[in-house]
Design a protein around this motif. Structure first.
Motif, PDB file in Angstrom:
ATOM      1  N   ARG A 134       0.958  -1.158   0.032  1.00  0.00           N
ATOM      2  CA  ARG A 134      -0.127  -0.036  -0.112  1.00  0.00           C
ATOM      3  C   ARG A 134       0.831   1.277   0.104  1.00  0.00           C
ATOM      4  NH1 ARG A 134      -1.953   3.632   3.701  1.00  0.00           N
ATOM      5  NH2 ARG A 134      -4.147   4.278   3.432  1.00  0.00           N
ATOM      6  N   ILE A 135       1.119   1.843  -1.176  1.00  0.00           N
ATOM      7  CA  ILE A 135       1.688   3.107  -1.290  1.00  0.00           C
ATOM      8  C   ILE A 135       1.104   4.524  -1.176  1.00  0.00           C
ATOM      9  CG2 ILE A 135       3.462   4.262  -2.802  1.00  0.00           C
ATOM     10  CD1 ILE A 135       4.333   1.217  -2.152  1.00  0.00           C
ATOM     11  N   ARG A 136       1.534   5.413  -0.268  1.00  0.00           N
ATOM     12  CA  ARG A 136       1.084   6.716  -0.194  1.00  0.00           C
ATOM     13  C   ARG A 136       2.055   7.673  -1.015  1.00  0.00           C
ATOM     14  NH1 ARG A 136      -2.640   9.095   3.579  1.00  0.00           N
ATOM     15  NH2 ARG A 136      -2.071  11.462   4.066  1.00  0.00           N
ATOM     16  N   ILE A 137       1.576   8.345  -2.087  1.00  0.00           N
ATOM     17  CA  ILE A 137       2.453   9.281  -2.418  1.00  0.00           C
ATOM     18  C   ILE A 137       2.030  10.505  -2.016  1.00  0.00           C
ATOM     19  CG2 ILE A 137       2.941  10.300  -4.785  1.00  0.00           C
ATOM     20  CD1 ILE A 137       4.315   7.390  -4.295  1.00  0.00           C
ATOM     21  N   ILE A 138       3.017  11.216  -1.603  1.00  0.00           N
ATOM     22  CA  ILE A 138       2.609  12.766  -1.160  1.00  0.00           C
ATOM     23  C   ILE A 138       3.331  13.923  -1.769  1.00  0.00           C
ATOM     24  CG2 ILE A 138       2.611  14.111   1.046  1.00  0.00           C
ATOM     25  CD1 ILE A 138       3.249  11.030   2.196  1.00  0.00           C
ATOM     26  N   VAL A 139       2.290  14.884  -2.305  1.00  0.00           N
ATOM     27  CA  VAL A 139       2.948  16.233  -2.986  1.00  0.00           C
ATOM     28  C   VAL A 139       2.672  17.270  -2.121  1.00  0.00           C
ATOM     29  CG1 VAL A 139       3.031  17.241  -5.241  1.00  0.00           C
ATOM     30  CG2 VAL A 139       2.605  14.627  -5.225  1.00  0.00           C
ATOM     31  N   ASP A 140       3.780  17.963  -1.630  1.00  0.00           N
ATOM     32  CA  ASP A 140       3.462  19.178  -0.928  1.00  0.00           C
ATOM     33  C   ASP A 140       3.079  20.561  -1.572  1.00  0.00           C
ATOM     34  OD1 ASP A 140       5.689  20.200  -1.773  1.00  0.00           O
ATOM     35  OD2 ASP A 140       7.064  19.741   0.192  1.00  0.00           O
ATOM     36  N   GLN A 141       2.925  21.613  -1.254  1.00  0.00           N
ATOM     37  CA  GLN A 141       2.444  22.940  -1.848  1.00  0.00           C
ATOM     38  C   GLN A 141       3.512  23.278  -2.759  1.00  0.00           C
ATOM     39  OE1 GLN A 141       1.439  26.296   0.646  1.00  0.00           O
ATOM     40  NE2 GLN A 141       2.335  24.901   2.289  1.00  0.00           N
ATOM     41  N   TRP A 142       4.870  22.728  -2.622  1.00  0.00           N
ATOM     42  CA  TRP A 142       6.161  23.309  -3.301  1.00  0.00           C
ATOM     43  C   TRP A 142       6.249  22.175  -4.698  1.00  0.00           C
ATOM     44  CZ3 TRP A 142       5.700  27.406  -0.966  1.00  0.00           C
ATOM     45  CH2 TRP A 142       5.453  27.437   0.607  1.00  0.00           C
ATOM     46  N   GLY A 143       5.544  21.129  -4.618  1.00  0.00           N
ATOM     47  CA  GLY A 143       5.665  20.111  -5.617  1.00  0.00           C
ATOM     48  C   GLY A 143       6.522  19.091  -5.321  1.00  0.00           C
ATOM     49  N   CYS A 144       7.140  19.157  -3.973  1.00  0.00           N
ATOM     50  CA  CYS A 144       8.104  18.062  -3.676  1.00  0.00           C
ATOM     51  C   CYS A 144       7.574  16.652  -3.278  1.00  0.00           C
ATOM     52  CB  CYS A 144       8.970  18.553  -2.329  1.00  0.00           C
ATOM     53  SG  CYS A 144       9.916  17.229  -1.647  1.00  0.00           S
ATOM     54  N   ILE A 145       7.887  15.496  -3.913  1.00  0.00           N
ATOM     55  CA  ILE A 145       7.102  14.266  -3.783  1.00  0.00           C
ATOM     56  C   ILE A 145       7.975  13.405  -2.824  1.00  0.00           C
ATOM     57  CG2 ILE A 145       6.400  12.163  -5.069  1.00  0.00           C
ATOM     58  CD1 ILE A 145       6.761  13.791  -7.772  1.00  0.00           C
ATOM     59  N   THR A 146       7.177  12.931  -1.858  1.00  0.00           N
ATOM     60  CA  THR A 146       7.821  11.806  -0.988  1.00  0.00           C
ATOM     61  C   THR A 146       6.586  10.704  -0.997  1.00  0.00           C
ATOM     62  OG1 THR A 146       6.453  13.010   0.831  1.00  0.00           O
ATOM     63  CG2 THR A 146       8.773  13.596   0.547  1.00  0.00           C
ATOM     64  N   SER A 147       7.161   9.528  -0.200  1.00  0.00           N
ATOM     65  CA  SER A 147       6.234   8.412  -0.192  1.00  0.00           C
ATOM     66  C   SER A 147       6.338   7.457   1.281  1.00  0.00           C
ATOM     67  CB  SER A 147       6.312   7.451  -1.451  1.00  0.00           C
ATOM     68  OG  SER A 147       7.847   6.911  -1.294  1.00  0.00           O
ATOM     69  N   GLU A 148       5.229   6.892   1.334  1.00  0.00           N
ATOM     70  CA  GLU A 148       5.176   5.850   2.603  1.00  0.00           C
ATOM     71  C   GLU A 148       4.768   4.587   2.046  1.00  0.00           C
ATOM     72  OE1 GLU A 148       2.548   7.715   5.040  1.00  0.00           O
ATOM     73  OE2 GLU A 148       3.642   9.526   5.781  1.00  0.00           O
ATOM     74  N   SER A 149       5.365   3.466   2.265  1.00  0.00           N
ATOM     75  CA  SER A 149       4.817   2.125   1.709  1.00  0.00           C
ATOM     76  C   SER A 149       4.676   1.059   3.032  1.00  0.00           C
ATOM     77  CB  SER A 149       6.018   1.754   0.856  1.00  0.00           C
ATOM     78  OG  SER A 149       6.447   2.470  -0.076  1.00  0.00           O
ATOM     79  N   ARG A 150       3.866   0.459   2.892  1.00  0.00           N
ATOM     80  CA  ARG A 150       3.670  -0.693   3.880  1.00  0.00           C
ATOM     81  C   ARG A 150       2.955  -1.970   3.313  1.00  0.00           C
ATOM     82  NH1 ARG A 150      -1.327   1.966   7.293  1.00  0.00           N
ATOM     83  NH2 ARG A 150      -2.911   0.923   6.460  1.00  0.00           N
ATOM     84  N   ASP A 151       3.515  -3.213   3.663  1.00  0.00           N
ATOM     85  CA  ASP A 151       3.057  -4.418   3.224  1.00  0.00           C
ATOM     86  C   ASP A 151       1.402  -4.407   2.905  1.00  0.00           C
ATOM     87  OD1 ASP A 151       5.653  -5.189   2.852  1.00  0.00           O
ATOM     88  OD2 ASP A 151       5.529  -6.469   4.786  1.00  0.00           O
ATOM     89  N   TYR A 152       0.955  -5.124   2.070  1.00  0.00           N
ATOM     90  CA  TYR A 152      -0.519  -5.093   2.063  1.00  0.00           C
ATOM     91  C   TYR A 152      -1.233  -6.550   2.007  1.00  0.00           C
ATOM     92  CZ  TYR A 152      -5.456  -4.723   0.558  1.00  0.00           C
ATOM     93  OH  TYR A 152      -6.767  -4.674   0.514  1.00  0.00           O
ATOM     94  N   HIS A 153      -2.222  -6.987   2.765  1.00  0.00           N
ATOM     95  CA  HIS A 153      -2.619  -8.399   2.533  1.00  0.00           C
ATOM     96  C   HIS A 153      -4.174  -8.136   2.621  1.00  0.00           C
ATOM     97  CE1 HIS A 153       1.316 -10.117   3.620  1.00  0.00           C
ATOM     98  NE2 HIS A 153       1.243  -9.160   4.728  1.00  0.00           N
TER      99      HIS A 153
END
Length: 626
Positions: free
Chosen positions: A459-478
């Motif tokens: 399960r991937i969470r892609i985050i884009v802040d107000q400046w356009g910077c991209i980060t992400s969080e990942s965790r196993d998904y079942h």
């Protein structure tokens, strides 16, 4: 001087003037700060006005940087019949300062916004006791009076205004910083001395002078933003083609062409752009551009005496409109609808129309801001009053987007429905003016893909802040295929809430209620809007099955167009339709399903009302069918 140095100058509470432009326009304020006072230039009486304007020009010619404001009431000083309208006041009609030093801010827009964001987080302010100083009854009565003036042929249009008052405690620059973050504009100004602070978030140019050329950009015509980019386009076209708004705009263009003709060479005054629509955070506004070539030796005094105040804040014809405004408006406008700007040593001049402007008394902390709209023959009091409230909300509320995000399933060594996710992310980024490109997102995801374990689900969470910077969080998904229960929230949502149409971190209600109800074992919590139509869940879209057709609420009800919802509507072999749904439709459904792009289509076992009563039970439905 860098941005930290400017912060230090502001913290010292010295008299200074800061001008910022963080929205592309041409022309626009130079982002710069003026400091180190040489002299103050004031006008308190009609006799002082001309003297003050001459002094502004003289100090500029001597190499000083001159900045300040001229109030709306100073405009009475340019017309002999209006001199009696100027009343004695402790507040100046004109206040400029000749500064010894000025510093251009060479940082790019993103750096300036980062700086403002840091300031807004480090310093505190509070606003309270916000109130209109005019009742709706008085407003409606005055609009009717204006209609009579128009019917009698006195005027074609009146720009009618009234003030809001409130208390402003704490750091005024923190307020300015946050307001500018929420609504970047091209003509903002922050002017502070020991007695008062002026914060202008103006999007409107009054005039600029460069190399003997004068430009003015009157702004007339307002409409609320749409819920997304496509709807924005419809709103922009509605504004651009509105008979009322076009009539208002062209009246003011003609007025300003006439004003410029007094100081420009014959035949040089041209309307280069007509009915342009500019997008801001909460609304859109229509502008036109008029320019001309100044005659030789035109002075600062000549310019202001010929074109001030701007026709966009008076009405047309200007002189009669100003008479009517004086008779109807009970509170002087002051700096509001006047002008704020600067004159540089090289004779470059730039002045805004001082709308969306707050004035704070530094001693009492009392604050005010004016709000108004153009009234023509077919203006309706209800509509105009709502427009004024929209403008006030735009100034003090704005739209603050912390971040955009997408929750994506990674399975079979790829991102599921990735094109749909990117499409939605880019649409929201464009809507909120967040710098983001498809190539940037694709590049980030490709790099992320190389970091994930093969043949695993995430399960991937892609985050884009107000400046356009991209980060992400990942965790196993079942996946969990068990039957689920959902509950209807007692809190109604609004179909006019822009945030419901975009996936942002501005979702406190959804987060709070999902945490509460998931803790009680519910799969999701679903919402009804103000019209009691079903919208969506906190983490899912809803479908109901009836007679072999899967129905889901239309986006217009106030919901996120989920990527799996889009897949079901566009690509699935299931029969799917959009339809307005009420609670009774759920009770009568053959099946209830929730969906998102991670869990896909999930069958719901039971649906509960907010009081805990059972609305739908799949097992009971099954037994009844048997």
């Amino acid at each position: 001087m860098d941005l930290n140095g400017i912060s230090g100058l502001l913290d010292a509470n010295e008299t200074c003037a800061l001008f910022l432009s963080t929205k592309n326009a041409s022309p626009q304020f130079e982002s710069m700060i003026f400091y180190d006072v040489e002299a103050y230039i004031y006008a308190y009486t009609p006799e002082d006005i001309g003297v003050a304007l001459v002094q502004i020009a003289e100090y500029s010619k001597r190499g000083f940087w001159v900045a300040g404001y001229i109030t709306y009431e100073a405009g009475y000083g340019f017309e002999h019949r209006f001199l009696s309208h100027i009343t004695t006041s402790i507040d100046p009609l004109i206040m400029f300062v000749a500064y010894k030093k000025a510093c251009m801010i060479r940082d790019d827009t993103t750096s300036i916004l980062h700086w403002l964001n840091f300031v807004s987080q480090q310093k505190q302010y509070s606003l309270s006791a916000l109130k209109k100083t005019l009742t709706y009854e008085k407003y409606s009565e005055d609009i009717q009076s204006i209609h009579r003036y128009i019917a009698n042929g006195d005027v074609y249009q009146i720009n009618y205004t009234f003030p809001y008052s409130f208390k402003c405690e704490g750091d005024t620059f923190a307020l300015f910083a946050e307001l500018h973050l929420k609504q970047p504009v091209s003509f903002s100004a922050y002017i502070s001395d020991h007695s008062r602070t002026v914060m202008s978030l103006s999007p409107e140019l009054f005039f600029s002078v460069t190399d003997g050329k004068i430009i003015t950009k009157p702004m007339k015509g307002t409409i609320a933003r749409g819920r997304n980019c496509i709807n924005d386009n419809y709103q922009a076209e509605e504004l651009r083609t509105s008979v009322k708004n076009r009539a208002e705009n062209i009246m003011i263009v003609d007025l300003l062409r006439n004003d410029l003709g007094k100081i420009c060479k014959t035949g040089s005054v041209v309307t280069s752009k007509l009915f342009d629509v500019e997008k801001y955070k909460r609304l859109m506004q229509m502008t036109s551009t008029v320019h001309g070539s100044l005659v030789e030796n035109v002075s600062v005094k000549d310019i202001f005496s010929s074109i001030f105040p701007s026709g966009s804040v008076t009405g047309a014809p200007k002189i009669r409109a100003m008479e009517i405004i004086h008779d109807l408006e009970v509170v002087p406008r002051g700096i509001y609808t006047g002008s704020i700007g600067y004159v540089l040593p090289d004779s470059l001049m730039m002045f805004n129309v001082a709308i969306r402007t707050i004035v704070v008394d530094n001693a009492t902390r009392s604050a005010s801001m004016g709000i108004g709209s153009g009234i023509v023959a077919d203006s309706l009091p209800d509509d105009e009053y709502l427009e004024c409230e929209l403008k006030a909300e735009s100034l003090l509320a704005g739209i603050s987007v912390t971040s955009l995000f997408e929750t994506i399933l990674f399975e079979d060594n790829d991102f599921y429905l990735i094109d749909y996710h990117i499409d939605r992310l880019l649409d929201s980024a464009q809507y909120f003016d967040i710098p983001l490109t498809r190539s940037a997102v694709v590049s980030y995801l490709n790099n992320l893909k190389n970091e994930l374990r093969k043949n695993c689900s995430y399960r991937i969470r892609i985050i884009v802040d107000q400046w356009g910077c991209i980060t992400s969080e990942s965790r196993d998904y079942h996946s969990d295929d068990g039957a689920k229960d959902i509950i209807i929230s007692a809190v109604a949502t609004s179909s006019n809430d822009i945030f419901l149409f975009h996936k942002t971190t501005h979702r406190s209600l959804y987060n709070k209620e999902y945490a509460h109800y998931s803790g009680k074992g519910y799969f999701d919590v679903i919402y009804l809007n103000e019209n009691k139509y079903i919208t969506e869940g906190a983490i899912s879209n809803i479908f109901i099955l009836k007679n072999d057709v899967y129905y889901t609420p239309p986006v217009e009800c106030g919901l996120l167009a989920g990527t799996y919802r889009r897949y079901l509507l566009e690509k699935s072999t299931l029969k799917t339709r959009e339809k307005l749904l009420r609670v009774d439709d759920v009770s009568d459904a053959d099946g209830v399903f929730m969906c998102n792009s991670v869990r896909k289509l999930t069958r719901i076992n039971r649906v509960y009302a907010d009081d805990g009563s059972l609305i739908y039970d799949a097992q009971m439905k099954s037994r009844d069918e048997k």
